[in-house]
Design a protein around this motif. Sequence first.
Motif, PDB file in Angstrom:
ATOM      1  N   TYR A 179       0.826  -1.211   0.000  1.00 41.09           N
ATOM      2  CA  TYR A 179       0.000   0.000   0.000  1.00 41.09           C
ATOM      3  C   TYR A 179       0.861   1.261   0.000  1.00 41.09           C
ATOM      4  CZ  TYR A 179      -4.171   2.833   0.967  1.00 41.09           C
ATOM      5  OH  TYR A 179      -5.199   3.754   0.895  1.00 41.09           O
ATOM      6  N   ALA A 180       1.922   1.261   0.777  1.00 46.15           N
ATOM      7  CA  ALA A 180       2.805   2.426   0.830  1.00 46.15           C
ATOM      8  C   ALA A 180       3.415   2.709  -0.541  1.00 46.15           C
ATOM      9  CB  ALA A 180       3.908   2.202   1.867  1.00 46.15           C
ATOM     10  N   GLU A 181       3.831   1.661  -1.236  1.00 48.29           N
ATOM     11  CA  GLU A 181       4.404   1.840  -2.570  1.00 48.29           C
ATOM     12  C   GLU A 181       3.363   2.366  -3.551  1.00 48.29           C
ATOM     13  OE1 GLU A 181       7.527   1.671  -3.726  1.00 48.29           O
ATOM     14  OE2 GLU A 181       8.036   1.491  -1.599  1.00 48.29           O
ATOM     15  N   TYR A 182       2.147   1.870  -3.426  1.00 49.03           N
ATOM     16  CA  TYR A 182       1.079   2.341  -4.313  1.00 49.03           C
ATOM     17  C   TYR A 182       0.785   3.823  -4.072  1.00 49.03           C
ATOM     18  CZ  TYR A 182      -3.378   2.692  -6.739  1.00 49.03           C
ATOM     19  OH  TYR A 182      -4.384   3.081  -7.592  1.00 49.03           O
ATOM     20  N   LEU A 183       0.754   4.230  -2.810  1.00 45.93           N
ATOM     21  CA  LEU A 183       0.515   5.634  -2.485  1.00 45.93           C
ATOM     22  C   LEU A 183       1.594   6.538  -3.082  1.00 45.93           C
ATOM     23  CD1 LEU A 183      -0.578   5.296   1.254  1.00 45.93           C
ATOM     24  CD2 LEU A 183      -2.031   5.986  -0.662  1.00 45.93           C
ATOM     25  N   LYS A 184       2.830   6.093  -3.020  1.00 44.47           N
ATOM     26  CA  LYS A 184       3.921   6.876  -3.606  1.00 44.47           C
ATOM     27  C   LYS A 184       3.727   7.030  -5.107  1.00 44.47           C
ATOM     28  CE  LYS A 184       7.402   5.352  -0.231  1.00 44.47           C
ATOM     29  NZ  LYS A 184       8.623   4.522  -0.046  1.00 44.47           N
ATOM     30  N   GLN A 185       3.337   5.957  -5.770  1.00 46.44           N
ATOM     31  CA  GLN A 185       3.159   5.982  -7.221  1.00 46.44           C
ATOM     32  C   GLN A 185       2.056   6.944  -7.637  1.00 46.44           C
ATOM     33  OE1 GLN A 185       2.560   1.957  -8.573  1.00 46.44           O
ATOM     34  NE2 GLN A 185       4.468   1.232  -7.640  1.00 46.44           N
ATOM     35  N   VAL A 186       0.871   6.800  -7.032  1.00 47.48           N
ATOM     36  CA  VAL A 186      -0.253   7.643  -7.462  1.00 47.48           C
ATOM     37  C   VAL A 186      -0.019   9.110  -7.094  1.00 47.48           C
ATOM     38  CG1 VAL A 186      -1.928   5.766  -7.409  1.00 47.48           C
ATOM     39  CG2 VAL A 186      -1.628   7.200  -5.379  1.00 47.48           C
ATOM     40  N   SER A 187       0.688   9.345  -5.999  1.00 46.65           N
ATOM     41  CA  SER A 187       0.906  10.726  -5.556  1.00 46.65           C
ATOM     42  C   SER A 187       1.756  11.519  -6.544  1.00 46.65           C
ATOM     43  CB  SER A 187       1.571  10.748  -4.178  1.00 46.65           C
ATOM     44  OG  SER A 187       2.926  10.330  -4.248  1.00 46.65           O
ATOM     45  N   GLU A 188       2.568  10.816  -7.332  1.00 50.45           N
ATOM     46  CA  GLU A 188       3.485  11.484  -8.255  1.00 50.45           C
ATOM     47  C   GLU A 188       2.824  11.938  -9.551  1.00 50.45           C
ATOM     48  OE1 GLU A 188       6.574   8.662  -8.747  1.00 50.45           O
ATOM     49  OE2 GLU A 188       7.423   8.954  -6.737  1.00 50.45           O
ATOM     50  N   ASN A 189       1.727  11.282  -9.928  1.00 50.06           N
ATOM     51  CA  ASN A 189       1.117  11.650 -11.214  1.00 50.06           C
ATOM     52  C   ASN A 189      -0.406  11.629 -11.229  1.00 50.06           C
ATOM     53  OD1 ASN A 189       0.519   8.880 -11.292  1.00 50.06           O
ATOM     54  ND2 ASN A 189       2.393   8.431 -12.439  1.00 50.06           N
ATOM     55  N   ASP A 190      -1.031  11.379 -10.080  1.00 52.59           N
ATOM     56  CA  ASP A 190      -2.492  11.266 -10.045  1.00 52.59           C
ATOM     57  C   ASP A 190      -3.026  11.865  -8.746  1.00 52.59           C
ATOM     58  OD1 ASP A 190      -5.120  10.550 -10.324  1.00 52.59           O
ATOM     59  OD2 ASP A 190      -4.722   8.493 -10.941  1.00 52.59           O
ATOM     60  N   PRO A 191      -3.059  13.195  -8.648  1.00 50.25           N
ATOM     61  CA  PRO A 191      -3.467  13.827  -7.387  1.00 50.25           C
ATOM     62  C   PRO A 191      -4.889  13.509  -6.958  1.00 50.25           C
ATOM     63  CG  PRO A 191      -3.309  15.446  -9.157  1.00 50.25           C
ATOM     64  CD  PRO A 191      -2.685  14.181  -9.669  1.00 50.25           C
ATOM     65  N   GLN A 192      -5.804  13.325  -7.925  1.00 51.34           N
ATOM     66  CA  GLN A 192      -7.183  12.990  -7.545  1.00 51.34           C
ATOM     67  C   GLN A 192      -7.245  11.628  -6.853  1.00 51.34           C
ATOM     68  OE1 GLN A 192      -6.563  14.418 -10.701  1.00 51.34           O
ATOM     69  NE2 GLN A 192      -7.340  16.391  -9.960  1.00 51.34           N
ATOM     70  N   ALA A 193      -6.496  10.666  -7.373  1.00 55.11           N
ATOM     71  CA  ALA A 193      -6.462   9.343  -6.745  1.00 55.11           C
ATOM     72  C   ALA A 193      -5.845   9.429  -5.358  1.00 55.11           C
ATOM     73  CB  ALA A 193      -5.677   8.362  -7.615  1.00 55.11           C
ATOM     74  N   PHE A 194      -4.760  10.190  -5.223  1.00 50.74           N
ATOM     75  CA  PHE A 194      -4.113  10.312  -3.920  1.00 50.74           C
ATOM     76  C   PHE A 194      -5.047  10.937  -2.896  1.00 50.74           C
ATOM     77  CE2 PHE A 194      -1.773  12.887  -0.823  1.00 50.74           C
ATOM     78  CZ  PHE A 194      -1.094  11.866  -0.167  1.00 50.74           C
ATOM     79  N   ILE A 195      -5.778  11.970  -3.278  1.00 53.31           N
ATOM     80  CA  ILE A 195      -6.700  12.623  -2.347  1.00 53.31           C
ATOM     81  C   ILE A 195      -7.767  11.645  -1.870  1.00 53.31           C
ATOM     82  CG2 ILE A 195      -8.539  14.351  -2.195  1.00 53.31           C
ATOM     83  CD1 ILE A 195      -5.746  15.514  -1.866  1.00 53.31           C
ATOM     84  N   CYS A 196      -8.195  10.733  -2.723  1.00 53.37           N
ATOM     85  CA  CYS A 196      -9.165   9.713  -2.321  1.00 53.37           C
ATOM     86  C   CYS A 196      -8.605   8.848  -1.201  1.00 53.37           C
ATOM     87  CB  CYS A 196      -9.529   8.842  -3.522  1.00 53.37           C
ATOM     88  SG  CYS A 196     -10.628   7.460  -3.110  1.00 53.37           S
ATOM     89  N   HIS A 197      -7.360   8.398  -1.343  1.00 47.57           N
ATOM     90  CA  HIS A 197      -6.731   7.568  -0.319  1.00 47.57           C
ATOM     91  C   HIS A 197      -6.492   8.369   0.961  1.00 47.57           C
ATOM     92  CE1 HIS A 197      -5.967   3.980  -2.793  1.00 47.57           C
ATOM     93  NE2 HIS A 197      -5.874   4.848  -3.782  1.00 47.57           N
ATOM     94  N   PHE A 198      -6.079   9.602   0.798  1.00 43.51           N
ATOM     95  CA  PHE A 198      -5.865  10.479   1.954  1.00 43.51           C
ATOM     96  C   PHE A 198      -7.150  10.600   2.763  1.00 43.51           C
ATOM     97  CE2 PHE A 198      -6.121  14.594   3.996  1.00 43.51           C
ATOM     98  CZ  PHE A 198      -4.884  14.742   4.602  1.00 43.51           C
ATOM     99  N   TYR A 199      -8.237  10.922   2.091  1.00 40.54           N
ATOM    100  CA  TYR A 199      -9.526  11.091   2.769  1.00 40.54           C
ATOM    101  C   TYR A 199      -9.965   9.805   3.467  1.00 40.54           C
ATOM    102  CZ  TYR A 199     -14.578  10.920   3.281  1.00 40.54           C
ATOM    103  OH  TYR A 199     -15.845  10.705   3.785  1.00 40.54           O
ATOM    104  N   ASN A 200      -9.970   8.713   2.739  1.00 36.79           N
ATOM    105  CA  ASN A 200     -10.490   7.463   3.306  1.00 36.79           C
ATOM    106  C   ASN A 200      -9.638   6.948   4.460  1.00 36.79           C
ATOM    107  OD1 ASN A 200     -12.972   6.382   1.861  1.00 36.79           O
ATOM    108  ND2 ASN A 200     -11.703   6.983   0.135  1.00 36.79           N
ATOM    109  N   THR A 201      -8.336   7.111   4.389  1.00 38.81           N
ATOM    110  CA  THR A 201      -7.469   6.619   5.455  1.00 38.81           C
ATOM    111  C   THR A 201      -7.685   7.379   6.754  1.00 38.81           C
ATOM    112  OG1 THR A 201      -5.780   5.948   3.852  1.00 38.81           O
ATOM    113  CG2 THR A 201      -5.081   6.183   6.142  1.00 38.81           C
TER     114      THR A 201
END
Length: 281
Positions: A179-201
């Motif tokens: 999960y940590a690796e996935y968060l790093k990946q999406v945070s670099e090029n997909d801010p909308q996806a990252f915000i979803c994980h940020f909110y839900n976590t």
Amino acid sequence: MSMASLAPISQCHTLLRKPSSKLNLSSSFIPRDLPFSKTQSFELPRMASKSYIVSASTKEMSRKRYPGEAKGFVEEMRFVAMKLHTKEQAKEGEKEVKQPEERSVRQWEPTVDGYLKFLVDSKLVYETLESIVDKAAFPIYAEFKNNGLERFEKLANDLKWFEEQGYGIPGPSSPGVTYAEYLKQVSENDPQAFICHFYNTYFAHSAGGRMIGKKVAEKLLNNKELEFYKWDGDLSQLLQHVRDKLNKVSESWTREEKNHCLNETEKSFKHSGEILRLILS
């Protein structure tokens, strides 16, 4: 855990050919892409202008709203997240129980070893989230610095306490590392996806996570409340502050970007569910 099109621009050009009266229209009736300022006047025939306004209003009213849209984008995210719960977890839940952690917490049989794995993996996830926000590869991430919901240091203190009680602290396991690796990946090029994980976590932990912590403490820790479940300040105010920031950040997103964020919710639940399942291992 919103958005209508006005009459075609070509129609406006037709109306402009034969001006008969001068109107100073409210900016709410002027398509944003037309070259007029909020206060600029232009010519429209009386009957045509009325027809134009009615057409715009009808289209605005006929567009279907997304669930929760009227209250802000956070409510849209909350609506989607609640649907991914089971009925045993939440009254709004629609998902069938398939995994042990999806049952009611009252039915759980946690183990200390499993709980330590959960805490270690959670610590890695929160450390990753907070590092991403701190570095702010996208400017919107910086909005969430020092928001008061951070959990990394709290978890570090809890694991230190367990160590002082004589427990061996394991290293991060596959669910947390993945999960940590996935968060790093999406945070670099997909801010909308990252915000979803940020909110839900963060928001899931402040709600169902606290309930889980209480039940596990009753069964394993003689009701000791860990730092993981304590916040510096009024939690409801901290949540509202972050909720306002999330709504503000999403105001500039297109409907497609918002939907992309919502569609990431299922992945967020998948990863967090795998970490939660460690409590029962």
